[in-house]
Write a protein that holds these residues in place. Structure first.
Motif, mmCIF file in Angstrom:
data_model
loop_
_atom_site.group_PDB
_atom_site.id
_atom_site.type_symbol
_atom_site.label_atom_id
_atom_site.label_comp_id
_atom_site.label_asym_id
_atom_site.label_seq_id
_atom_site.Cartn_x
_atom_site.Cartn_y
_atom_site.Cartn_z
ATOM 1 N N GLU A 9 4.789 6.287 -0.704
ATOM 2 C CA GLU A 9 5.285 6.556 0.647
ATOM 3 C C GLU A 9 6.422 5.590 0.991
ATOM 4 O OE1 GLU A 9 1.820 5.901 3.002
ATOM 5 O OE2 GLU A 9 0.794 7.677 2.256
ATOM 6 N N ARG A 32 0.830 -1.207 0.000
ATOM 7 C CA ARG A 32 0.000 0.000 0.000
ATOM 8 C C ARG A 32 0.866 1.259 0.000
ATOM 9 N NH1 ARG A 32 -4.435 -1.930 4.462
ATOM 10 N NH2 ARG A 32 -5.677 -3.211 3.057
ATOM 11 N N ARG A 55 1.133 4.317 -2.922
ATOM 12 C CA ARG A 55 0.926 5.730 -2.587
ATOM 13 C C ARG A 55 2.188 6.565 -2.723
ATOM 14 N NH1 ARG A 55 -2.286 4.357 2.957
ATOM 15 N NH2 ARG A 55 -4.143 3.504 1.973
#
Length: 58
Positions: free
Chosen positions: A19, A13, A17
């Motif tokens: 990140e 995830r 994103r």
């Protein structure tokens, strides 16, 4: 779901994103144990438990 599977999902995830990935599971365990030990030493909580007192006046 175990910790490694959760980490893999969180890392996926984060990558989607853009990140930074989370730290792997267990990475901060030793630091947390050391911090808890040092806190007990500073507060004196460990010495009360060794003398057999319960701390409730009995």
């Amino acid at each position: 779901m175990d910790a490694m599977q959760q980490h893999m999902l969180d890392a996926y995830r984060a990558a989607q994103r853009g990140e930074a990935p989370p730290p792997p599971p267990g990475r901060g365990d030793l630091a947390a144990l050391r911090a808890a030990r040092d806190h007990l030493r500073r507060s004196g909580s460990g010495s009360r438990a060794r003398d057999g007192s319960t701390g409730c006046g009995q």
